[in-house]
Scaffold this motif. Sequence first.
Motif, PDB file in Angstrom:
ATOM      1  N   PRO A  37      54.154  14.306  43.198  1.00  0.00           N
ATOM      2  CA  PRO A  37      55.273  14.060  43.895  1.00  0.00           C
ATOM      3  C   PRO A  37      55.453  12.708  44.454  1.00  0.00           C
ATOM      4  N   LEU A  38      54.584  11.931  44.835  1.00  0.00           N
ATOM      5  CA  LEU A  38      54.653  10.456  45.484  1.00  0.00           C
ATOM      6  C   LEU A  38      54.522   9.654  44.504  1.00  0.00           C
ATOM      7  N   MET A  39      54.048   9.664  43.231  1.00  0.00           N
ATOM      8  CA  MET A  39      54.364   8.546  42.433  1.00  0.00           C
ATOM      9  C   MET A  39      54.080   8.659  41.053  1.00  0.00           C
ATOM     10  N   ALA A  40      54.687   7.923  39.904  1.00  0.00           N
ATOM     11  CA  ALA A  40      54.846   8.163  38.593  1.00  0.00           C
ATOM     12  C   ALA A  40      54.278   6.905  37.973  1.00  0.00           C
ATOM     13  N   VAL A  41      53.388   6.781  37.162  1.00  0.00           N
ATOM     14  CA  VAL A  41      52.704   5.495  36.984  1.00  0.00           C
ATOM     15  C   VAL A  41      52.407   5.759  35.189  1.00  0.00           C
ATOM     16  N   THR A  42      52.274   4.549  34.482  1.00  0.00           N
ATOM     17  CA  THR A  42      51.667   4.430  33.387  1.00  0.00           C
ATOM     18  C   THR A  42      50.636   3.327  33.126  1.00  0.00           C
ATOM     19  N   GLY A  43      49.508   3.550  32.438  1.00  0.00           N
ATOM     20  CA  GLY A  43      48.579   2.438  32.098  1.00  0.00           C
ATOM     21  C   GLY A  43      47.642   2.202  33.069  1.00  0.00           C
ATOM     22  N   HIS A  44      46.558   1.621  32.810  1.00  0.00           N
ATOM     23  CA  HIS A  44      45.317   1.483  33.812  1.00  0.00           C
ATOM     24  C   HIS A  44      45.735   0.502  35.046  1.00  0.00           C
ATOM     25  N   ALA A  45      46.529  -0.399  34.846  1.00  0.00           N
ATOM     26  CA  ALA A  45      46.928  -1.232  36.019  1.00  0.00           C
ATOM     27  C   ALA A  45      47.789  -0.477  37.238  1.00  0.00           C
ATOM     28  N   GLU A  46      48.712   0.474  36.513  1.00  0.00           N
ATOM     29  CA  GLU A  46      49.612   1.244  37.461  1.00  0.00           C
ATOM     30  C   GLU A  46      48.665   2.339  38.241  1.00  0.00           C
ATOM     31  N   ILE A  47      47.874   2.700  37.333  1.00  0.00           N
ATOM     32  CA  ILE A  47      47.179   3.968  37.921  1.00  0.00           C
ATOM     33  C   ILE A  47      46.059   3.431  39.081  1.00  0.00           C
ATOM     34  N   ASP A  48      45.452   2.149  38.602  1.00  0.00           N
ATOM     35  CA  ASP A  48      44.654   1.584  39.566  1.00  0.00           C
ATOM     36  C   ASP A  48      45.560   1.184  40.974  1.00  0.00           C
ATOM     37  N   ALA A  49      46.646   0.561  40.703  1.00  0.00           N
ATOM     38  CA  ALA A  49      47.537   0.328  41.813  1.00  0.00           C
ATOM     39  C   ALA A  49      47.861   1.549  42.756  1.00  0.00           C
ATOM     40  N   GLY A  50      48.115   2.859  41.993  1.00  0.00           N
ATOM     41  CA  GLY A  50      48.434   3.895  42.881  1.00  0.00           C
ATOM     42  C   GLY A  50      47.219   4.298  43.674  1.00  0.00           C
ATOM     43  N   ILE A  51      46.090   4.363  42.859  1.00  0.00           N
ATOM     44  CA  ILE A  51      44.747   4.739  43.626  1.00  0.00           C
ATOM     45  C   ILE A  51      44.572   3.994  44.766  1.00  0.00           C
ATOM     46  N   ALA A  52      44.838   2.555  44.806  1.00  0.00           N
ATOM     47  CA  ALA A  52      44.519   1.676  45.693  1.00  0.00           C
ATOM     48  C   ALA A  52      45.655   1.781  47.072  1.00  0.00           C
ATOM     49  N   ALA A  53      46.727   2.244  46.580  1.00  0.00           N
ATOM     50  CA  ALA A  53      47.795   2.687  47.699  1.00  0.00           C
ATOM     51  C   ALA A  53      47.263   3.797  48.432  1.00  0.00           C
ATOM     52  N   ALA A  54      46.870   4.770  47.756  1.00  0.00           N
ATOM     53  CA  ALA A  54      46.409   5.939  48.202  1.00  0.00           C
ATOM     54  C   ALA A  54      45.375   5.741  49.510  1.00  0.00           C
ATOM     55  N   GLN A  55      44.456   4.929  48.915  1.00  0.00           N
ATOM     56  CA  GLN A  55      43.239   4.531  49.739  1.00  0.00           C
ATOM     57  C   GLN A  55      43.526   3.683  50.829  1.00  0.00           C
ATOM     58  N   ALA A  56      44.661   2.958  50.723  1.00  0.00           N
ATOM     59  CA  ALA A  56      44.876   2.165  51.723  1.00  0.00           C
ATOM     60  C   ALA A  56      45.732   2.957  53.055  1.00  0.00           C
ATOM     61  N   LYS A  57      46.474   3.974  52.560  1.00  0.00           N
ATOM     62  CA  LYS A  57      47.134   4.878  53.176  1.00  0.00           C
ATOM     63  C   LYS A  57      46.088   5.890  54.126  1.00  0.00           C
ATOM     64  N   PHE A  58      45.061   6.281  53.383  1.00  0.00           N
ATOM     65  CA  PHE A  58      44.096   7.057  54.207  1.00  0.00           C
ATOM     66  C   PHE A  58      42.605   6.478  53.944  1.00  0.00           C
ATOM     67  N   PRO A  59      42.402   5.340  54.658  1.00  0.00           N
ATOM     68  CA  PRO A  59      41.136   4.659  54.561  1.00  0.00           C
ATOM     69  C   PRO A  59      39.945   5.472  54.956  1.00  0.00           C
ATOM     70  N   GLY A  60      38.984   5.488  54.045  1.00  0.00           N
ATOM     71  CA  GLY A  60      37.800   6.018  54.586  1.00  0.00           C
ATOM     72  C   GLY A  60      37.711   7.601  54.011  1.00  0.00           C
ATOM     73  N   TRP A  61      38.819   8.209  53.571  1.00  0.00           N
ATOM     74  CA  TRP A  61      39.110   9.596  53.277  1.00  0.00           C
ATOM     75  C   TRP A  61      38.426   9.554  51.724  1.00  0.00           C
ATOM     76  N   VAL A  62      38.134  10.870  51.553  1.00  0.00           N
ATOM     77  CA  VAL A  62      37.339  11.147  50.082  1.00  0.00           C
ATOM     78  C   VAL A  62      38.162  12.167  49.503  1.00  0.00           C
ATOM     79  N   PHE A  63      38.050  12.087  48.084  1.00  0.00           N
ATOM     80  CA  PHE A  63      38.326  13.248  47.264  1.00  0.00           C
ATOM     81  C   PHE A  63      37.222  14.016  46.866  1.00  0.00           C
ATOM     82  N   ARG A  64      37.561  15.496  47.054  1.00  0.00           N
ATOM     83  CA  ARG A  64      36.181  16.245  46.831  1.00  0.00           C
ATOM     84  C   ARG A  64      36.981  17.506  45.948  1.00  0.00           C
ATOM     85  N   PRO A  65      36.046  17.799  44.867  1.00  0.00           N
ATOM     86  CA  PRO A  65      36.479  19.256  44.299  1.00  0.00           C
ATOM     87  C   PRO A  65      36.521  20.359  45.278  1.00  0.00           C
TER      88      PRO A  65
END
Length: 117
Positions: A37-65
């Motif tokens: 719902p928050l992003m639509a990206v294609t390819g390594h560079a865009e996926i990497d940028a999307g992950i970096a943006a999520a990390q910047a929005k939630f610093p220190g938070w972790v994804f867990r199963p």
Amino acid sequence: METVVAKYLEAWNATDPAARKAAVAAIFTEQATYVDPLMAVTGHAEIDAGIAAAQAKFPGWVFRPAGPIDAHHNQVRFTWSLGPEGAEAPIIGFDVAVVENGRIAKVYGFLDKVPAA
């Protein structure tokens, strides 16, 4: 598929830019797509940028199963949580991924629990 999901979450948790880029390249195909719902990206560079943006929005938070992995044929669905280490996760979602030759080609993400704005 458990290994695929583990490597996927490792990519989302890799905070060092070089390590994150390597993790993205290892688990996603070159033209992989990711949409939620928050992003639509294609390819390594865009996926990497999307992950970096999520990390910047939630610093220190972790994804867990956050539940069992359900897979058949070349697709897998799984629930994940995002939050501070050692605390209840305020964000929960699930993803469906299509896998080609051991790497993710498509991800369809959904948000089940998000904090009020």
